[in-house]
Design a protein around this motif. Structure first.
Motif, PDB file in Angstrom:
ATOM      1  N   SER A  79      40.464  16.783  39.545  1.00 48.70           N
ATOM      2  CA  SER A  79      39.724  16.848  38.185  1.00 48.70           C
ATOM      3  C   SER A  79      38.226  17.432  38.583  1.00 48.70           C
ATOM      4  CB  SER A  79      39.574  15.731  37.234  1.00 48.70           C
ATOM      5  OG  SER A  79      40.819  15.606  36.805  1.00 48.70           O
ATOM      6  N   LYS A  80      37.817  16.686  39.532  1.00 47.69           N
ATOM      7  CA  LYS A  80      36.298  17.009  40.212  1.00 47.69           C
ATOM      8  C   LYS A  80      36.019  18.465  40.579  1.00 47.69           C
ATOM      9  CE  LYS A  80      32.960  14.907  43.401  1.00 47.69           C
ATOM     10  NZ  LYS A  80      33.460  15.312  44.564  1.00 47.69           N
ATOM     11  N   GLN A  81      37.374  18.567  41.449  1.00 48.68           N
ATOM     12  CA  GLN A  81      37.168  20.197  41.871  1.00 48.68           C
ATOM     13  C   GLN A  81      37.354  21.190  40.598  1.00 48.68           C
ATOM     14  OE1 GLN A  81      40.389  21.000  44.361  1.00 48.68           O
ATOM     15  NE2 GLN A  81      39.630  22.997  45.109  1.00 48.68           N
ATOM     16  N   LEU A  82      38.013  20.793  39.571  1.00 46.17           N
ATOM     17  CA  LEU A  82      37.952  21.965  38.456  1.00 46.17           C
ATOM     18  C   LEU A  82      36.768  21.769  37.724  1.00 46.17           C
ATOM     19  CD1 LEU A  82      40.771  23.282  36.893  1.00 46.17           C
ATOM     20  CD2 LEU A  82      40.780  21.196  35.317  1.00 46.17           C
ATOM     21  N   ARG A  83      36.154  20.790  37.472  1.00 51.79           N
ATOM     22  CA  ARG A  83      34.885  20.437  36.877  1.00 51.79           C
ATOM     23  C   ARG A  83      33.810  21.349  37.528  1.00 51.79           C
ATOM     24  NH1 ARG A  83      35.223  15.147  36.756  1.00 51.79           N
ATOM     25  NH2 ARG A  83      36.317  14.853  34.738  1.00 51.79           N
ATOM     26  N   GLU A  84      33.783  20.979  38.905  1.00 51.77           N
ATOM     27  CA  GLU A  84      32.685  21.730  39.638  1.00 51.77           C
ATOM     28  C   GLU A  84      32.923  23.121  39.670  1.00 51.77           C
ATOM     29  OE1 GLU A  84      31.717  17.899  42.584  1.00 51.77           O
ATOM     30  OE2 GLU A  84      33.012  19.597  43.496  1.00 51.77           O
ATOM     31  N   TRP A  85      34.074  23.647  39.888  1.00 52.25           N
ATOM     32  CA  TRP A  85      34.383  25.261  39.692  1.00 52.25           C
ATOM     33  C   TRP A  85      34.154  25.683  38.498  1.00 52.25           C
ATOM     34  CZ3 TRP A  85      38.645  27.262  36.965  1.00 52.25           C
ATOM     35  CH2 TRP A  85      38.814  28.647  37.267  1.00 52.25           C
ATOM     36  N   ARG A  86      34.200  24.936  37.246  1.00 47.50           N
ATOM     37  CA  ARG A  86      33.986  25.613  36.050  1.00 47.50           C
ATOM     38  C   ARG A  86      32.691  25.823  35.944  1.00 47.50           C
ATOM     39  NH1 ARG A  86      31.328  24.397  31.283  1.00 47.50           N
ATOM     40  NH2 ARG A  86      30.695  22.063  31.527  1.00 47.50           N
ATOM     41  N   ILE A  87      31.799  24.836  36.442  1.00 46.24           N
ATOM     42  CA  ILE A  87      30.403  25.015  36.257  1.00 46.24           C
ATOM     43  C   ILE A  87      29.742  26.088  37.155  1.00 46.24           C
ATOM     44  CG2 ILE A  87      28.199  23.575  36.911  1.00 46.24           C
ATOM     45  CD1 ILE A  87      29.648  21.053  36.161  1.00 46.24           C
ATOM     46  N   GLU A  88      30.297  26.272  38.312  1.00 41.37           N
ATOM     47  CA  GLU A  88      29.848  27.276  39.341  1.00 41.37           C
ATOM     48  C   GLU A  88      30.330  28.520  38.783  1.00 41.37           C
ATOM     49  OE1 GLU A  88      31.743  26.773  43.075  1.00 41.37           O
ATOM     50  OE2 GLU A  88      32.580  28.639  42.655  1.00 41.37           O
ATOM     51  N   GLN A  89      31.516  28.661  38.020  1.00 45.33           N
ATOM     52  CA  GLN A  89      31.727  29.971  37.611  1.00 45.33           C
ATOM     53  C   GLN A  89      31.221  30.268  36.184  1.00 45.33           C
ATOM     54  OE1 GLN A  89      33.436  32.136  39.486  1.00 45.33           O
ATOM     55  NE2 GLN A  89      33.301  30.965  41.139  1.00 45.33           N
ATOM     56  N   LYS A  90      30.543  29.128  35.565  1.00 45.17           N
ATOM     57  CA  LYS A  90      30.026  29.432  34.305  1.00 45.17           C
ATOM     58  C   LYS A  90      31.008  29.637  33.153  1.00 45.17           C
ATOM     59  CE  LYS A  90      25.409  30.858  35.902  1.00 45.17           C
ATOM     60  NZ  LYS A  90      25.534  30.970  37.386  1.00 45.17           N
ATOM     61  N   ILE A  91      32.067  28.954  33.318  1.00 44.58           N
ATOM     62  CA  ILE A  91      33.477  29.138  32.400  1.00 44.58           C
ATOM     63  C   ILE A  91      32.767  27.900  31.008  1.00 44.58           C
ATOM     64  CG2 ILE A  91      35.636  28.572  31.979  1.00 44.58           C
ATOM     65  CD1 ILE A  91      36.136  29.222  34.917  1.00 44.58           C
ATOM     66  N   GLU A  92      32.635  28.635  29.842  1.00 47.63           N
ATOM     67  CA  GLU A  92      32.200  27.682  28.801  1.00 47.63           C
ATOM     68  C   GLU A  92      33.279  27.074  28.155  1.00 47.63           C
ATOM     69  OE1 GLU A  92      29.478  30.259  26.935  1.00 47.63           O
ATOM     70  OE2 GLU A  92      27.800  30.082  28.637  1.00 47.63           O
ATOM     71  N   ARG A  93      34.449  27.618  27.934  1.00 50.14           N
ATOM     72  CA  ARG A  93      35.596  27.175  27.275  1.00 50.14           C
ATOM     73  C   ARG A  93      36.248  26.121  28.055  1.00 50.14           C
ATOM     74  NH1 ARG A  93      39.211  32.037  24.526  1.00 50.14           N
ATOM     75  NH2 ARG A  93      38.002  33.550  25.819  1.00 50.14           N
ATOM     76  N   TYR A  94      35.546  25.088  28.192  1.00 47.53           N
ATOM     77  CA  TYR A  94      35.866  23.961  28.817  1.00 47.53           C
ATOM     78  C   TYR A  94      36.222  22.664  28.118  1.00 47.53           C
ATOM     79  CZ  TYR A  94      35.651  20.156  32.286  1.00 47.53           C
ATOM     80  OH  TYR A  94      35.812  18.895  33.098  1.00 47.53           O
ATOM     81  N   TYR A  95      37.140  21.685  28.091  1.00 49.53           N
ATOM     82  CA  TYR A  95      37.500  20.804  27.201  1.00 49.53           C
ATOM     83  C   TYR A  95      37.427  19.372  28.182  1.00 49.53           C
ATOM     84  CZ  TYR A  95      38.183  24.026  23.607  1.00 49.53           C
ATOM     85  OH  TYR A  95      38.187  25.067  22.636  1.00 49.53           O
ATOM     86  N   GLU A  96      36.111  18.772  28.383  1.00 50.97           N
ATOM     87  CA  GLU A  96      35.969  17.667  28.990  1.00 50.97           C
ATOM     88  C   GLU A  96      36.664  16.413  28.571  1.00 50.97           C
ATOM     89  OE1 GLU A  96      36.048  15.851  31.738  1.00 50.97           O
ATOM     90  OE2 GLU A  96      34.094  16.952  32.613  1.00 50.97           O
ATOM     91  N   ILE A  97      37.066  15.419  29.151  1.00 48.91           N
ATOM     92  CA  ILE A  97      37.675  14.041  28.781  1.00 48.91           C
ATOM     93  C   ILE A  97      36.890  13.782  27.449  1.00 48.91           C
ATOM     94  CG2 ILE A  97      38.345  12.017  29.391  1.00 48.91           C
ATOM     95  CD1 ILE A  97      39.821  14.347  30.760  1.00 48.91           C
TER      96      ILE A  97
END
Ligand code: SF4
Lengths: 429, 194
Positions: A79-97
């Motif tokens: 999950s951490k890898q996913l979270r960091e990646w989406r920040i780095e890639q500026k993916i806005e459609r993200y649903y955090e816990i």
């Protein structure tokens, strides 16, 4: 020669006028959905190749769902890898816990799925989203990596199989029973490589939520996708969620189908798929009232609000049987909140059910209700394979949320109509 | 178990990072390996690698649990270069590519099944991993037999009993992906050309 919806969508996304089954096309993708199990390997592959940017962050949706809230250190790392990646890639459609949900449920619920799109996700139940007239299919992590890097993917144009649903569902019978019936007829490879297309008067009587249950399980028949034409019910669903424009495709009258099946849904009864294949479906009247150690209500198949409403209707005023545990897992945070506002969570709690946050959880034997050896579970999920929900010696039975709730109350596999009649009479009195 | 004399694969393989990828310059005609047979239809990816191990994706780690729920002895028996022989609809169910990685990590060089679920087959060729469709294989092979695969001729020979089965050679498209070492090297190659 006419074309099916699937052929039209693939042609339109690969810059062609026509495609025929068997043809390999490179199709542009409208949406790529990412979760915590299959996306981290794809991200690692891209990093290793030195591909540092996704093709278009606005076409990507990320939600951790399988092992969240994280069940152990290793899944926390994913999950951490996913979270960091989406920040780095500026993916806005993200649903955090806290806003999260099972990917196939949250993507349409939050208005990201539109008719006429092409969608992939590193998950076999991506077929779910086809209920909105979308070509949606599951892929592995390498495909996902290629999709994220280039925004397109190769597909072999599938043959289409037509399922004509006639009539209205009888009392106490649900869309889960329709799909379990279909899979029991055609087998777990009956639609291998094919698009399972649905139409007919029976479809008109099904809500969007009910339809998602049917397209969800295309893969349980080996299907590449499940697809339904987007009608006014689909359009109402989409328009309530987004203002994005979309294109509706419909199959031509003279489109070619490899098989045609007519299902008179008014003849159906509640179905239960016996261990250990989803194709082992039987009418509930034909099977023994086997004792269940656990009942599981949730997943991308049957964890939406209508599923919880019907389960709560049955649980109301009853208790889970001694010797049985019942676990209710809403598919998304939004479903959880609706269930709270409608008082459903209280009904479940009073009945003695455990209610979890949204997660895939025990559907794939992750956590939140994993089974021990020799244990039995009646589940509203989609797979009852050996070891799917835990021990390879456990046994999983698949059914609708209504059958699951009735079974939790008696502790043995039970026809939900017994309880539904009583609750209908109580409501009328 | 029959004595093992594995072919040296060096001429067909290259090292990429810490994994061995079999990148073939041309389709080999004499791949040899020993058989692990699962003749049942519908062996699913939950059986190939149970979901409880999906919190990792390293091949060497996944390899320790390959086939655990249906054949706990598999990981003790398997040797590099071995073949899996299977029935219909192999690899159905979940899309987890971990199934390919677990088998490859365990040393499996080729899967030969009557046919495949589409996602497993797709994952195989995307990984440059050989998944051969051969309906006759389960009928002529038992566990431990030594096999020889001729990819060009579309022939499977059982060296232990002399029997043969034929299969439709892999499609040009799949062959191109396999020869490039999988989908990602393939698209990189295409991008470099463009
Ligand atoms: S709920 Fe179950 S079937 Fe659905 S995505 Fe999660 S693990 Fe897969």
């Amino acid at each position: 020669m006419g074309m099916t919806i699937t052929e039209k969508i693939l042609a339109a996304h690969s810059g062609r006028d026509t495609v025929v089954p068997g043809e390999i096309v490179n199709a542009k993708l409208d949406l790529i959905v990412c979760h915590d199990v299959t996306t981290p390997p794809a991200v690692s592959m891209l990093k290793k190749l030195g591909i540092n940017k996704v093709f278009d962050p606005s076409k990507i949706l990320v939600t951790p769902d399988h092992f969240v809230p994280n069940k152990d250190i290793k899944s926390a790392e994913l999950s951490k890898q996913l979270r960091e990646w989406r920040i780095e890639q500026k993916i806005e459609r993200y649903y955090e816990i806290g806003n999260h949900g099972i990917c196939h449920a949250i993507a349409p619920e939050q208005g990201h799925v539109l008719p006429g799109q092409t969608i992939v996700c590193g998950d076999s139940h991506t077929t779910t989203m086809g209920a909105l007239g979308t070509f949606a299919t599951g892929v592995g992590s390498t495909d996902l990596a290629a999709a994220l890097a280039t925004g397109e993917l190769w597909f072999k144009t599938p043959e289409s199989m037509l399922f004509e649903l006639n009539g209205d569902l009888p009392f106490g019978v649900y869309s889960k029973d329709i799909i379990l019936y279909i899979i029991s007829k055609i087998g777990v490879d009956g639609a291998r490589y094919k698009a399972m297309e649905y139409r007919g008067s029976g479809l008109k009587s099904l809500t969007m939520e009910a339809r998602f249950t049917i397209t969800n399980m295309a893969i349980e028949a080996g299907g590449k996708s499940g697809i339904m034409p987007a009608d006014s019910i689909a359009e109402d669903y989409v328009k309530a969620r987004t203002k994005e424009p979309y294109t509706i495709y419909g199959s031509d009258e003279d489109a070619n189908y490899s098989d045609r099946h007519t299902i008179n849904i008014d003849q159906l009864e509640p179905m239960v798929a016996l261990p250990s294949l989803p194709s082992n479906g039987r009418f509930i009247g034909e099977i023994e009232r086997t004792k269940m150690d656990q009942v599981y209500i949730g997943s991308c198949t049957n964890g939406r609000i209508e599923d919880l409403r019907i389960a709560a209707q049955i649980f109301k005023g009853h208790k889970v049987a001694d010797g049985t545990r019942a676990i209710v897992v809403p598919a998304t945070t939004e479903v959880w909140k609706m269930a709270m506002r409608e008082g459903l969570l209280e009904i479940f709690a009073d009945a003695g059910c455990v209610v979890s946050t949204a997660t895939c959880g025990a559907c794939l034997g992750g956590f939140m209700g994993v089974l021990g050896a020799e244990e039995t579970c009646l589940s509203t999920t989609n797979r009852n394979f050996v070891g799917r929900m835990g021990s390879p010696k456990s046994k999983v039975y698949l059914a609708s949320p209504a059958t699951a709730a009735a079974t939790a109350i008696t502790g043995t596999i039970t026809d939900p109509r017994e309880f539904l009649k009583a609750s209908a009479q109580a409501a009328a009195a | 178990m029959a004595s093992r004399k594995h072919e040296a694969y060096s001429k067909h393989s290259i090292e990429t990072s810490n994994k061995t990828r079999f990148v073939m310059a041309e389709l080999p005609t004499n791949l040899k390996g020993f058989a692990h047979v699962y003749e049942r239809a519908h062996i699913n990816t939950d059986e190939i690698i149970p979901a409880r191990y999906l919190n990792v994706h390293e091949e060497a780690e996944l390899a320790k649990y390959a086939m655990e729920d249906i054949d706990p002895e598999f990981v003790k028996r398997v040797r590099p270069g071995d073949f899996v022989i299977a029935g219909e609809n192999f690899g159905c169910g979940s899309s987890r590519e971990h199934a390919i990685w677990a088998l490859r990590g365990a040393g499996i060089k080729v899967v030969i099944a009557a046919n495949y679920s589409r996602i497993f087959f797709r994952n195989a060729i995307n990984n440059g991993f050989l998944a051969i469709e051969c309906a006759g294989a389960v009928g002529i092979v038992k566990g431990g037999d030594e096999l020889e695969l001729d990819l060009l001729a579309g022939k499977l020979r059982n060296l232990s009993n002399g029997q043969e089965a034929t299969f439709v050679p892999i499609s040009d498209f799949a062959r191109e992906l396999i020869e490039d070492g999988g989908l990602l090297p393939h698209i990189q190659k295409k991008a470099a050309k463009a």
